[in-house]
Design a protein around this motif. Structure first.
Motif, PDB file in Angstrom:
ATOM      1  N   LEU A  16      30.843 106.128  57.104  1.00 33.33           N
ATOM      2  CA  LEU A  16      31.030 107.229  56.204  1.00 33.33           C
ATOM      3  C   LEU A  16      32.222 106.763  55.395  1.00 33.33           C
ATOM      4  N   PRO A  17      32.198 107.232  54.198  1.00 30.05           N
ATOM      5  CA  PRO A  17      33.488 106.689  53.165  1.00 30.05           C
ATOM      6  C   PRO A  17      34.692 107.340  53.533  1.00 30.05           C
ATOM      7  N   THR A  18      35.720 106.850  53.153  1.00 29.94           N
ATOM      8  CA  THR A  18      37.223 107.345  53.477  1.00 29.94           C
ATOM      9  C   THR A  18      37.219 108.660  52.475  1.00 29.94           C
ATOM     10  N   ARG A  19      37.899 109.558  53.248  1.00 33.03           N
ATOM     11  CA  ARG A  19      38.423 110.847  52.461  1.00 33.03           C
ATOM     12  C   ARG A  19      39.797 111.055  52.652  1.00 33.03           C
ATOM     13  N   ILE A  20      40.485 110.243  51.994  1.00 28.01           N
ATOM     14  CA  ILE A  20      41.957 110.133  52.369  1.00 28.01           C
ATOM     15  C   ILE A  20      42.788 111.460  51.802  1.00 28.01           C
ATOM     16  N   ASN A  21      42.480 112.382  50.972  1.00 28.64           N
ATOM     17  CA  ASN A  21      43.103 113.491  50.763  1.00 28.64           C
ATOM     18  C   ASN A  21      42.836 114.438  51.847  1.00 28.64           C
ATOM     19  N   ARG A  22      41.739 114.415  52.634  1.00 26.87           N
ATOM     20  CA  ARG A  22      41.630 115.300  53.812  1.00 26.87           C
ATOM     21  C   ARG A  22      42.385 114.834  54.972  1.00 26.87           C
ATOM     22  N   TYR A  23      42.494 113.523  54.957  1.00 28.25           N
ATOM     23  CA  TYR A  23      43.272 112.925  56.215  1.00 28.25           C
ATOM     24  C   TYR A  23      44.713 112.993  56.071  1.00 28.25           C
ATOM     25  N   LYS A  24      45.176 113.084  54.847  1.00 27.58           N
ATOM     26  CA  LYS A  24      46.686 113.451  54.442  1.00 27.58           C
ATOM     27  C   LYS A  24      46.811 115.025  54.751  1.00 27.58           C
ATOM     28  N   GLU A  25      45.972 115.670  54.319  1.00 23.53           N
ATOM     29  CA  GLU A  25      46.122 117.255  54.842  1.00 23.53           C
ATOM     30  C   GLU A  25      46.353 117.446  56.238  1.00 23.53           C
ATOM     31  N   VAL A  26      45.306 116.748  57.003  1.00 23.94           N
ATOM     32  CA  VAL A  26      45.669 116.973  58.446  1.00 23.94           C
ATOM     33  C   VAL A  26      46.830 116.188  58.876  1.00 23.94           C
ATOM     34  N   SER A  27      47.404 115.356  58.053  1.00 26.50           N
ATOM     35  CA  SER A  27      48.404 114.386  58.772  1.00 26.50           C
ATOM     36  C   SER A  27      49.864 115.327  58.503  1.00 26.50           C
ATOM     37  N   ARG A  28      49.680 116.029  57.454  1.00 24.99           N
ATOM     38  CA  ARG A  28      50.948 117.130  57.161  1.00 24.99           C
ATOM     39  C   ARG A  28      50.840 118.028  57.981  1.00 24.99           C
ATOM     40  N   GLU A  29      49.927 118.565  58.658  1.00 20.11           N
ATOM     41  CA  GLU A  29      49.874 119.698  59.598  1.00 20.11           C
ATOM     42  C   GLU A  29      50.486 118.933  60.846  1.00 20.11           C
ATOM     43  N   ILE A  30      50.181 117.897  61.364  1.00 22.02           N
ATOM     44  CA  ILE A  30      50.688 117.247  62.463  1.00 22.02           C
ATOM     45  C   ILE A  30      52.038 116.857  62.409  1.00 22.02           C
ATOM     46  N   PHE A  31      52.702 116.384  61.118  1.00 25.50           N
ATOM     47  CA  PHE A  31      53.924 115.990  60.923  1.00 25.50           C
ATOM     48  C   PHE A  31      54.782 117.189  60.932  1.00 25.50           C
ATOM     49  N   LYS A  32      54.303 118.325  60.464  1.00 27.88           N
ATOM     50  CA  LYS A  32      54.998 119.723  60.607  1.00 27.88           C
ATOM     51  C   LYS A  32      55.369 119.804  61.973  1.00 27.88           C
ATOM     52  N   ILE A  33      54.619 119.527  62.835  1.00 27.41           N
ATOM     53  CA  ILE A  33      54.701 120.066  64.366  1.00 27.41           C
ATOM     54  C   ILE A  33      56.086 119.188  65.012  1.00 27.41           C
ATOM     55  N   PHE A  34      56.035 117.789  64.295  1.00 26.51           N
ATOM     56  CA  PHE A  34      56.908 117.015  64.794  1.00 26.51           C
ATOM     57  C   PHE A  34      58.316 117.523  64.088  1.00 26.51           C
ATOM     58  N   TYR A  35      58.404 117.738  63.040  1.00 28.23           N
ATOM     59  CA  TYR A  35      59.717 118.231  62.419  1.00 28.23           C
ATOM     60  C   TYR A  35      60.274 119.327  62.882  1.00 28.23           C
ATOM     61  N   GLU A  36      59.288 120.379  63.695  1.00 26.07           N
ATOM     62  CA  GLU A  36      59.500 121.296  64.200  1.00 26.07           C
ATOM     63  C   GLU A  36      60.336 121.151  65.588  1.00 26.07           C
ATOM     64  N   ILE A  37      60.055 120.169  66.121  1.00 28.21           N
ATOM     65  CA  ILE A  37      60.612 119.662  67.502  1.00 28.21           C
ATOM     66  C   ILE A  37      62.291 118.902  67.095  1.00 28.21           C
ATOM     67  N   THR A  38      61.993 117.918  66.212  1.00 26.98           N
ATOM     68  CA  THR A  38      63.410 117.353  65.937  1.00 26.98           C
ATOM     69  C   THR A  38      63.364 116.776  64.314  1.00 26.98           C
ATOM     70  N   PRO A  39      64.447 116.783  63.647  1.00 28.33           N
ATOM     71  CA  PRO A  39      64.653 116.187  62.403  1.00 28.33           C
ATOM     72  C   PRO A  39      64.642 114.698  62.494  1.00 28.33           C
ATOM     73  N   TYR A  40      64.706 114.070  63.738  1.00 29.02           N
ATOM     74  CA  TYR A  40      64.666 112.738  63.575  1.00 29.02           C
ATOM     75  C   TYR A  40      63.279 111.927  63.783  1.00 29.02           C
ATOM     76  N   VAL A  41      62.744 112.231  62.746  1.00 30.87           N
ATOM     77  CA  VAL A  41      61.218 111.772  62.485  1.00 30.87           C
ATOM     78  C   VAL A  41      61.366 110.491  61.622  1.00 30.87           C
ATOM     79  N   GLU A  42      60.450 109.445  62.346  1.00 30.49           N
ATOM     80  CA  GLU A  42      60.352 108.224  61.188  1.00 30.49           C
ATOM     81  C   GLU A  42      58.892 107.947  61.148  1.00 30.49           C
ATOM     82  N   PRO A  43      58.300 108.258  59.924  1.00 26.52           N
ATOM     83  CA  PRO A  43      56.824 108.154  59.794  1.00 26.52           C
ATOM     84  C   PRO A  43      56.636 106.435  59.609  1.00 26.52           C
ATOM     85  N   LEU A  44      55.748 105.942  60.286  1.00 28.93           N
ATOM     86  CA  LEU A  44      55.152 104.587  60.257  1.00 28.93           C
ATOM     87  C   LEU A  44      53.823 104.737  59.135  1.00 28.93           C
ATOM     88  N   SER A  45      53.193 105.436  59.277  1.00 23.21           N
ATOM     89  CA  SER A  45      51.948 105.470  58.591  1.00 23.21           C
ATOM     90  C   SER A  45      51.747 107.175  58.479  1.00 23.21           C
TER      91      SER A  45
END
Length: 348
Positions: free
Chosen positions: A73-102
């Motif tokens: 399958l071809p990459t769909r980077i915009n879709r992956y970014k959309e899902v990533s934002r949902e997941i990182f939102k959960i991280f930031y609800e736990i703690t403000p000390y989040v360091e994204p690596l990718s």
């Protein structure tokens, strides 16, 4: 001061997992994301595909030889970014000390929560499944190196804690390629002198490792002894801005390569302008038809951001090197960045 508690959170086979969530009939099948062109490379593949020996960064034609019945399958980077934002939102609800690596991994410092770290990790995993349907692997430890090592321990959907009293015993049997930052070339170099496990590496003096690896040698010496004082960085500076592409056909014709470089420089200049940055170190990257990577840098005595300046210096590097074999990938990046409003006036 209480001992730090660091989580390393890693999304399992992220791009491929998103494709399976979006198309459930792909579940249990060898899914390879990265394009269907013979000249592309694997971005991510499902664990079913990995059983065939398919790996990230493997050329597609090699993946097809290993796994001819895979679903490519071809990459769909915009879709992956959309899902990533949902997941990182959960991280930031736990703690403000989040360091994204990718897009699919991060460190979280949960020291100040004063809660059982395993319970926190389980809660995050449950929230991610609930929000996205995806599984993640979590490593827990008192520093970044060990947390990252732990997250890879029993993927997918893993959870592992490494405590201080487990060091060094838990590390000694591991192969040296488990040491984050130790690449294939360094691993092969160590293997050539009979060093295959962390236990083998443990016998080497810091002076020897420094001579062997330069300044990174002392970091290796410390990390395998459970010492890593790096903090979780809340904001990460942009270190470099670059573009690269795999060519439609291998070539060593520099006039053909100029076309790609011009496009890169235009895009890089626009990004610099948007971010308000300029830089002074240009890097030309090439990958040969035999998959060897080479880079050449040029550091200027002044900062640049305009397209014509980046292009001029990039072409200067291109025409300074001998292309002894055809290349399949070319890239340009600019680093040593700083904000434009901090730039000193040049002599002129």
């Amino acid at each position: 001061m209480s001992e730090r508690v660091i989580l390393h959170v890693d999304m399992d086979a992220f791009f491929a997992s998103v494709e399976v969530i979006d198309t459930p009939k792909l579940k249990g099948k060898p899914v390879i994301v990265g394009g269907r062109s013979e000249r592309g490379v694997v971005a991510t593949c499902s664990y079913e595909a990995r059983k065939y020996g398919v790996r990230s960064a493997m050329p597609i034609y090699m993946a097809k030889a290993q796994c001819p019945n895979g679903i490519y399958l071809p990459t769909r980077i915009n879709r992956y970014k959309e899902v990533s934002r949902e997941i990182f939102k959960i991280f930031y609800e736990i703690t403000p000390y989040v360091e994204p690596l990718s897009i699919d991994e991060a460190y979280l410092d949960i020291t100040e929560l004063n809660k059982d770290p395993v319970s926190v990790a389980m809660f995050i995993k449950e929230m991610v499944v609930k929000a996205t349907g995806l599984t993640i692997s979590v490593g827990i430890s008192y520093n970044k190196f060990l947390a990252k090592l732990a997250s890879d321990w029993n993927k997918p959907n893993g959870l592992k804690i490494i405590t201080k009293d487990m060091i060094p015993k838990v590390l000694l049997p591991l192969p040296i390629n488990k040491i984050y930052g130790l690449g294939k070339k360094s691993t092969n170099k160590l293997n050539s002198i009979g060093i295959f496990t962390i236990e083998d590496l443990y016998t080497l003096a810091p002076d020897f490792l420094t001579e062997f690896f330069g300044k990174y040698g002392i970091e290796i010496y410390k990390r395998i002894r459970g010492i890593d004082n790096r903090k979780v960085e809340i904001s990460r500076e942009t270190k470099s801005i670059g573009r690269e592409t795999t060519l439609k056909s291998d070539t060593k014709n520099k006039k053909e390569l100029e076309v790609y470089i011009k496009s890169f420089c235009s895009s890089i200049s626009r990004t610099l302008s948007i971010k308000g940055l300029s830089g002074k170190t240009l890097t030309l990257k090439i990958k040969t038809s035999t998959f060897e990577n080479h880079t050449k840098n040029k550091t200027l005595p002044f900062y640049i951001s305009k397209e014509e300046d980046i292009l001029r210096e990039s072409l200067d590097i291109l025409y300074s090197i001998d292309l002894n074999e055809e290349i399949r990938l070319i890239g340009v990046s600019i680093s040593s960045l700083k904000e434009m409003n901090l730039q000193q006036l040049s002599l002129f």
